[in-house]
Design a protein around this motif. Structure first.
Motif, short mmCIF file in Angstrom:
data_model
loop_
_atom_site.label_atom_id
_atom_site.label_comp_id
_atom_site.label_asym_id
_atom_site.label_seq_id
_atom_site.Cartn_x
_atom_site.Cartn_y
_atom_site.Cartn_z
N GLU A 9 0.69 -1.31 -0.08
CA GLU A 9 0.03 -0.07 -0.08
C GLU A 9 0.67 1.42 -0.19
O GLU A 9 0.33 2.46 0.16
CB GLU A 9 -0.89 0.15 1.04
CG GLU A 9 -1.89 -1.32 1.25
CD GLU A 9 -2.86 -1.20 2.47
OE1 GLU A 9 -2.88 -0.19 3.29
OE2 GLU A 9 -3.35 -2.18 2.83
N GLY A 10 2.34 1.20 0.14
CA GLY A 10 3.11 2.15 0.02
C GLY A 10 3.79 2.37 1.41
O GLY A 10 3.45 1.61 2.38
N PRO A 11 4.69 3.28 1.44
CA PRO A 11 4.98 4.21 0.53
C PRO A 11 5.98 3.91 -0.83
O PRO A 11 6.33 2.56 -0.55
CB PRO A 11 6.15 5.39 1.30
CG PRO A 11 6.77 4.24 2.40
CD PRO A 11 5.52 3.39 2.75
N PHE A 12 5.84 4.38 -1.85
CA PHE A 12 6.11 4.05 -3.00
C PHE A 12 7.46 5.00 -3.35
O PHE A 12 7.52 6.37 -3.15
CB PHE A 12 5.37 3.95 -4.06
CG PHE A 12 4.39 2.95 -3.76
CD1 PHE A 12 4.59 1.58 -3.80
CD2 PHE A 12 3.22 3.19 -3.73
CE1 PHE A 12 3.56 0.63 -3.65
CE2 PHE A 12 2.15 2.23 -3.52
CZ PHE A 12 2.37 0.99 -3.20
N PHE A 13 8.52 4.45 -4.26
CA PHE A 13 9.42 5.26 -4.45
C PHE A 13 9.82 5.23 -6.20
O PHE A 13 9.56 3.84 -6.70
CB PHE A 13 10.66 5.10 -3.76
CG PHE A 13 10.48 5.07 -2.36
CD1 PHE A 13 10.34 6.20 -1.59
CD2 PHE A 13 9.99 3.97 -1.44
CE1 PHE A 13 10.29 6.22 -0.20
CE2 PHE A 13 9.87 3.98 -0.30
CZ PHE A 13 9.80 5.20 0.37
N HIS A 14 10.44 6.18 -6.86
CA HIS A 14 11.00 6.05 -8.17
C HIS A 14 12.21 6.63 -8.10
O HIS A 14 12.39 7.51 -7.68
CB HIS A 14 9.95 6.77 -9.17
CG HIS A 14 10.29 6.85 -10.49
ND1 HIS A 14 9.94 6.04 -11.27
CD2 HIS A 14 11.19 7.63 -11.35
CE1 HIS A 14 10.47 6.05 -12.41
NE2 HIS A 14 11.07 7.25 -12.53
#
Length: 142
Positions: A9-14
């Motif tokens: 569900e995150g957190p997400f990173f790029h």
């Protein structure tokens, strides 16, 4: 694959070399870091900050010169799925916690505290990338 199959569900990173600000968006339609001749139909991201750091380091390496690797905290703006380039194709399940979406990702912050590659690890990735780019069997599921 439905979002219900997604493990995080995150957190997400790029990870990228783009110099972005909070509120900017990352979108599909740009060249692959791994196969520059391929324009990507999806934007990729991960729940592992160091995984995004690796992607940023690879992007900087391939760009050459003074490219600066950056990691951003992102929020998906639409549906996303497990990344089929690594999920089940190369690793059972999704141990890399990698995802992709055809919808943009919104930048919600920049992450400064991520693990940089050692010179030895960077050299190993240079070799892997050279092999990958010369091996036409290493197809990207786009």
């Amino acid at each position: 694959m439905a979002m219900s199959d997604v493990l995080d569900e995150g957190p997400f990173f790029h990870g990228t070399i783009a110099d972005l600000r909070v509120g900017d968006f990352l979108a599909p339609g740009y060249r692959s870091n791994y196969r520059p001749e391929v324009v990507m139909n999806h934007i990729y991201f991960t729940a592992l900050v160091d995984g995004a750091g690796l992607a940023a380091e690879i992007a900087a390496e391939l760009a050459g010169g003074d490219a600066i690797p950056r990691v951003y905290a992102v929020e998906p703006t639409g549906p996303f799925e497990n990344d089929p380039n690594v999920t089940d194709k190369k690793f059972p399940g999704n141990p890399t916690r990698s995802y992709r979406s055809s919808a943009p990702l919104k930048i919600v912050g920049e992450v400064k505290d991520w693990t940089r590659l050692t010179p030895e690890a960077l050299e190993m990735w240079r070799e892997r990338l050279a092999t990958l780019q010369s091996d036409r069997r290493a197809e990207i599921i786009n």
